[in-house]
Design a protein around this motif. Structure first.
Motif, PDB file in Angstrom:
ATOM      1  N   PHE A  41      68.465  16.606  51.518  1.00  0.00           N
ATOM      2  CA  PHE A  41      67.433  16.381  52.533  1.00  0.00           C
ATOM      3  C   PHE A  41      67.953  16.567  53.953  1.00  0.00           C
ATOM      4  CE2 PHE A  41      65.934  13.687  48.938  1.00  0.00           C
ATOM      5  CZ  PHE A  41      64.865  14.507  48.614  1.00  0.00           C
ATOM      6  N   ASN A  42      69.272  16.633  54.111  1.00  0.00           N
ATOM      7  CA  ASN A  42      69.838  16.893  55.433  1.00  0.00           C
ATOM      8  C   ASN A  42      70.097  18.365  55.660  1.00  0.00           C
ATOM      9  OD1 ASN A  42      69.984  14.375  56.641  1.00  0.00           O
ATOM     10  ND2 ASN A  42      71.727  13.829  55.327  1.00  0.00           N
ATOM     11  N   GLU A  43      69.761  19.167  54.678  1.00  0.00           N
ATOM     12  CA  GLU A  43      70.116  20.585  54.766  1.00  0.00           C
ATOM     13  C   GLU A  43      68.877  21.448  54.951  1.00  0.00           C
ATOM     14  OE1 GLU A  43      73.150  21.709  54.727  1.00  0.00           O
ATOM     15  OE2 GLU A  43      74.230  19.889  54.137  1.00  0.00           O
ATOM     16  N   TYR A  44      69.118  22.611  55.561  1.00  0.00           N
ATOM     17  CA  TYR A  44      68.059  23.601  55.682  1.00  0.00           C
ATOM     18  C   TYR A  44      68.156  24.535  54.479  1.00  0.00           C
ATOM     19  CZ  TYR A  44      68.006  21.858  60.413  1.00  0.00           C
ATOM     20  OH  TYR A  44      67.931  21.031  61.498  1.00  0.00           O
ATOM     21  N   PRO A  45      67.021  25.096  54.048  1.00  0.00           N
ATOM     22  CA  PRO A  45      67.085  26.012  52.899  1.00  0.00           C
ATOM     23  C   PRO A  45      67.654  27.370  53.289  1.00  0.00           C
ATOM     24  CG  PRO A  45      64.839  25.833  53.675  1.00  0.00           C
ATOM     25  CD  PRO A  45      65.643  24.876  54.497  1.00  0.00           C
ATOM     26  N   LEU A  46      68.639  27.357  54.165  1.00  0.00           N
ATOM     27  CA  LEU A  46      69.258  28.593  54.639  1.00  0.00           C
ATOM     28  C   LEU A  46      70.732  28.522  54.306  1.00  0.00           C
ATOM     29  CD1 LEU A  46      67.846  28.617  58.245  1.00  0.00           C
ATOM     30  CD2 LEU A  46      67.328  30.326  56.527  1.00  0.00           C
ATOM     31  N   GLU A  47      71.339  29.660  54.146  1.00  0.00           N
ATOM     32  CA  GLU A  47      72.785  29.632  54.063  1.00  0.00           C
ATOM     33  C   GLU A  47      73.282  29.291  55.456  1.00  0.00           C
ATOM     34  OE1 GLU A  47      74.683  32.741  51.867  1.00  0.00           O
ATOM     35  OE2 GLU A  47      72.734  33.300  51.058  1.00  0.00           O
ATOM     36  N   SER A  48      74.379  28.516  55.535  1.00  0.00           N
ATOM     37  CA  SER A  48      74.776  27.965  56.830  1.00  0.00           C
ATOM     38  C   SER A  48      75.061  29.041  57.862  1.00  0.00           C
ATOM     39  CB  SER A  48      76.004  27.084  56.641  1.00  0.00           C
ATOM     40  OG  SER A  48      77.013  27.848  56.029  1.00  0.00           O
ATOM     41  N   GLU A  49      75.318  30.292  57.404  1.00  0.00           N
ATOM     42  CA  GLU A  49      75.702  31.295  58.395  1.00  0.00           C
ATOM     43  C   GLU A  49      74.541  32.152  58.900  1.00  0.00           C
ATOM     44  OE1 GLU A  49      77.241  32.699  54.342  1.00  0.00           O
ATOM     45  OE2 GLU A  49      77.167  30.874  55.485  1.00  0.00           O
ATOM     46  N   SER A  50      73.287  31.742  58.605  1.00  0.00           N
ATOM     47  CA  SER A  50      72.211  32.567  59.147  1.00  0.00           C
ATOM     48  C   SER A  50      71.122  31.751  59.836  1.00  0.00           C
ATOM     49  CB  SER A  50      71.605  33.439  58.049  1.00  0.00           C
ATOM     50  OG  SER A  50      71.126  32.624  57.024  1.00  0.00           O
ATOM     51  N   VAL A 157      65.997  33.291  52.958  1.00  0.00           N
ATOM     52  CA  VAL A 157      65.960  31.835  52.757  1.00  0.00           C
ATOM     53  C   VAL A 157      65.904  31.542  51.270  1.00  0.00           C
ATOM     54  CG1 VAL A 157      64.894  31.148  54.924  1.00  0.00           C
ATOM     55  CG2 VAL A 157      63.468  31.895  53.035  1.00  0.00           C
ATOM     56  N   MET A 158      66.484  30.383  50.896  1.00  0.00           N
ATOM     57  CA  MET A 158      66.468  29.999  49.485  1.00  0.00           C
ATOM     58  C   MET A 158      65.116  29.378  49.151  1.00  0.00           C
ATOM     59  SD  MET A 158      69.843  27.749  49.616  1.00  0.00           S
ATOM     60  CE  MET A 158      71.375  28.400  50.209  1.00  0.00           C
ATOM     61  N   ALA A 349      77.622  27.797  41.814  1.00  0.00           N
ATOM     62  CA  ALA A 349      77.259  27.255  43.116  1.00  0.00           C
ATOM     63  C   ALA A 349      78.507  26.752  43.830  1.00  0.00           C
ATOM     64  CB  ALA A 349      76.259  26.120  42.936  1.00  0.00           C
ATOM     65  N   PRO A 350      78.747  27.200  45.079  1.00  0.00           N
ATOM     66  CA  PRO A 350      79.926  26.714  45.800  1.00  0.00           C
ATOM     67  C   PRO A 350      79.850  25.209  46.030  1.00  0.00           C
ATOM     68  CG  PRO A 350      78.763  28.434  47.047  1.00  0.00           C
ATOM     69  CD  PRO A 350      77.944  28.152  45.840  1.00  0.00           C
ATOM     70  N   PHE A 351      81.007  24.518  45.850  1.00  0.00           N
ATOM     71  CA  PHE A 351      81.054  23.065  45.921  1.00  0.00           C
ATOM     72  C   PHE A 351      80.528  22.553  47.265  1.00  0.00           C
ATOM     73  CE2 PHE A 351      83.101  18.995  46.790  1.00  0.00           C
ATOM     74  CZ  PHE A 351      82.723  18.287  45.650  1.00  0.00           C
ATOM     75  N   GLY A 352      79.587  21.614  47.220  1.00  0.00           N
ATOM     76  CA  GLY A 352      79.070  20.984  48.431  1.00  0.00           C
ATOM     77  C   GLY A 352      78.024  21.794  49.170  1.00  0.00           C
ATOM     78  N   GLY A 353      77.726  23.017  48.708  1.00  0.00           N
ATOM     79  CA  GLY A 353      76.736  23.844  49.390  1.00  0.00           C
ATOM     80  C   GLY A 353      75.316  23.389  49.079  1.00  0.00           C
ATOM     81  N   VAL A 354      74.342  24.075  49.682  1.00  0.00           N
ATOM     82  CA  VAL A 354      72.940  23.676  49.508  1.00  0.00           C
ATOM     83  C   VAL A 354      72.511  23.844  48.049  1.00  0.00           C
ATOM     84  CG1 VAL A 354      70.580  24.048  50.292  1.00  0.00           C
ATOM     85  CG2 VAL A 354      72.474  24.416  51.860  1.00  0.00           C
TER      86      VAL A 354
END
Lengths: 387, 293
Positions: A41-50, A157-158, A349-354
């Motif tokens: 819930f603290n994350e955006y449905p975006l990869e952090s680099e975009s 976007v995811m 899925a990369p550890f800790g990612g969205v």
């Protein structure tokens, strides 16, 4: 004497600690599951680099992940289809056509009413004149639970809606229990009321064997036998469908339903049966009108525990239901359940990612569903034993 | 008068007939389900039996797992069974004894039972998620035998607790009282009287747990299982191959699924035989145990 007493106290406390182990395990499971799962819930449905960037004359304030997907898929092509938008066509650019993100930003500047996904570093350092970052709302309970698309690796976007997975899990559970309940209760009645006690003593271990077969073996059997069979029978392009999952899981849930129902039936007092028989009822009428109704809460407990068994089953659905994360169209289509999604995707899925957190969120949902099921079963059992 | 009598006779007859039809139907349902069990066992035995050989059991996989044996997977499953029982057995037995013999009924016992029941109902893939977050990453064990067996030990803990409770419950009160009357302390009674008496019951539960651990796949997917390893693990911090995961891999994601199909049947048969063996031993023990009583 004193040493003995100290020893007693010591032993008692060691045993107590051991007894608390399951509570500790549940506590740790809840903590680690929800720590990762609620992080979503603290994350955006975006990869952090975009980031999503628009030309500054776009008047739309905010775009959800789903809306960006609609733009990407050319389902919505005019800004007036969004809140606060003007009647202008949407010009959507991607960097794979233009190549460089700096050039992409220039293109955005030159084209009014344009939108694109831009590399976050480029955006931070680049020239922002004439451009605006459009905010994408964070993941929310509604966006996760009601989102119709599960594409956790989609660009730009995811799509993290678990509705298709939830519906698949419900469909398979409902279907399997629909088959298994009448069959399971019939067998329980047979074993407890109809069969010669010697025969039923002989048969019971056989049903226990069914309970002991590991799910991966059931999955393998489904894959090599039931999948081709269903494919031929219904002339389908692929045999891996919800139906195969339903068929196999109904067999898997049978031992639970049989053993719990059988216990409930055999704990009905003999005096009930004798009273009914002495009034002239036949054996079947006694079973149907007296024994089964008296054992009803026990039978329900068996069915509820069967539901819990089916909804948590992973390997079978992973192997035989085709793994298509779309809203199920019917039992003859491939589906993917909550459990199979975790099993299929966590490794990548990369550890800790969205994406990783989204899978843990699914784990939380599963945990809560089975918790509710267990509490219902506990309640039914306590009601049963009180009586 | 006569008319009435024959009518009620007819009624009784139709009720009797209905009963017989229904009973036959119930019997058929039972036969049908046993038939399904038979088909499953028949398929795996008939296809897998020709694959079984000393070589299959003792060789490493070859040619991208389309030839050779399943030795490392057998060893891996052996490791996982050994270590998960090493962790779960003492804890589970102690917990069972506490709940039956030591605890006073009240809030704490209710809480423990609730936790145990819920732990038993947690889906196996959720154990896998937890194992990955806690043992693999938080405690830093990495994907390893240690992380995998700890995860599996949580899966079987409720089973061991319940069977221990059941076994301890059957110890007659007179025997305990006799021991206490002779001046033994509670622990001495538990250790010297209750445990030996309940031993075969506890053993039954543990053996069933071995079968469970050997067959579980979802909890080890992310905590220890390796797709393919050319050598055996040499410490508990290594990844391992395991039978159920190996079956999953060669039947779904191999490069040549058709070519490795016979090996898959063989692997399925080995898993089934382990489970059947553990169940058989458990049944024999249980019967012996009942006779003793």
């Amino acid at each position: 004497m004193n040493r003995k007493k100290i020893q007693e106290i010591l032993v008692k406390n060691i045993l107590l600690v051991a007894a608390l182990s399951t509570s500790l395990a549940i506590g740790l499971i809840v903590f680690f599951l929800f720590q990762q799962g609620l992080g979503i819930f603290n994350e955006y449905p975006l990869e952090s680099e975009s980031v999503i960037v628009v030309n500054e004359n776009v008047s739309v304030k905010e775009l959800s992940a789903f809306e960006i997907k609609e733009i990407n898929d050319k389902i919505k092509t005019n800004w007036n289809e969004f809140e606060g938008g003007t009647n202008e066509p949407i010009r959507f650019f991607t960097d794979d056509k233009i190549g460089d993100d700096e050039m992409l930003m220039d293109v955005l500047r030159e084209n009014p009413y344009s939108i694109a996904s831009v590399d976050a570093d480029e955006w931070k350092e680049g020239d922002k004149t004439g451009l605006r970052e459009i905010p994408v709302p964070k993941n929310s309970l509604t966006s996760l639970l009601t989102g119709k698309f599960w594409f956790p690796t989609a660009e730009p976007v995811m799509q993290l809606g678990i509705l298709p997975l939830l519906l698949a899990s419900f469909l398979i559970t409902f279907g399997a229990i629909l088959f298994a309940t009448p069959i399971g209760v019939a067998i329980a009645v047979y074993l407890s009321e109809v069969a010669n006690p010697k025969i039923s003593k002989l048969l019971k271990p056989l049903f226990e064997i069914l309970a002991g077969i590991p799910s991966v073996v059931f999955g393998f059997f489904g894959l090599v036998v039931v999948v081709p069979f269903v494919q031929k029978l219904f002339e389908l392009p692929v045999g891996e469908t919800a139906l195969v999952g339903i068929l196999i899981l109904s067999v898997v849930s049978l031992p639970t339903i049989i053993s719990v129902s059988e216990d409930a039936l055999s704990s009905v007092p003999h005096s009930y049966r004798e009273a009914s028989l002495s009034l002239g009822a036949t054996k079947w009428e006694t079973i149907y009108r007296v024994v089964v109704p008296s054992a009803f809460s026990g039978i329900t407990t068996g069915v509820v525990l069967g539901i819990g068994r089916v909804i948590g089953e992973t390997m079978i659905v992973l192997m035989v239901t085709g793994n298509a994360a779309v809203i199920p169209e019917g039992v003859l289509h491939p589906v993917r359940t909550l459990t199979a999604t975790i099993a299929a995707e966590l490794g990548e899925a990369p550890f800790g990612g969205v994406h990783f957190q989204a899978l843990f969120f699914i784990g939380c949902v599963l945990f809560l569903i089975t918790l509710v099921i267990n509490l219902i079963a506990d309640y039914l059992i306590s009601k049963h034993t009180q009586r | 008068m006569e008319n009435n009598l024959s009518l009620s006779k007819g009624k009784i007859n139709s009720r009797k007939i209905a009963e017989r039809v229904i009973f036959i139907f119930l019997r058929l349902v039972a036969v049908f389900v046993l038939g399904i069990l038979g088909i499953i066992l028949y398929f795996i035995f008939s296809e897998g039996f020709s694959v079984l050989s000393i070589g299959f059991l003792t060789e490493m996989p070859k040619e991208g797992m389309t030839e050779g044996g399943i030795f490392p997977a057998i060893v891996g499953t052996g490791y996982l069974v050994f270590f998960s029982m090493l962790f779960a057995l003492p804890v589970g037995v102690c917990a069972g004894i506490y709940l039956q013999d030591y605890a006073k009924q009240g809030f704490l016992v209710k809480l423990i039972r609730l936790a145990t029941n819920n732990l038993a109902g947690v889906p196996s893939i959720v154990f896998g998620l937890f194992g990955m977050a806690f043992f693999v990453h938080f405690l830093g064990f990495g994907a390893s035998v240690l992380a995998g067996s700890l995860t599996l030990s949580l899966v079987v803990l409720p089973v061991i607790i319940r069977t221990t409770e059941e076994a301890v419950k059957t110890v007659p009160r007179e025997i305990r009282e006799a021991s206490l009357a002779l001046g033994a302390t509670k622990w001495q009674t538990t250790y010297k009287i209750v445990l030996p008496y309940a031993f075969s019951g506890i053993l039954t539960g543990s053996i069933l747990s071995v079968g469970r651990v050997a067959g579980e796949t979802a909890p080890i997917l992310f905590t220890c299982a390796a797709y393919f390893l050319p050598r055996l693990p040499n410490s508990i911090f290594n990844e391992v191959m395991a039978l159920p995961y190996h079956l999953y891999v060669i039947s779904t994601s191999g490069t040549q699924i058709e070519k490795s199909r016979p090996l898959a049947y063989g692997t399925a048969l080995v898993i089934l035989m382990i489970v059947a063996l553990t169940n058989l031993i458990a049944v024999i023990l249980r019967n012996k145990f009942k006779i003793k009583q």
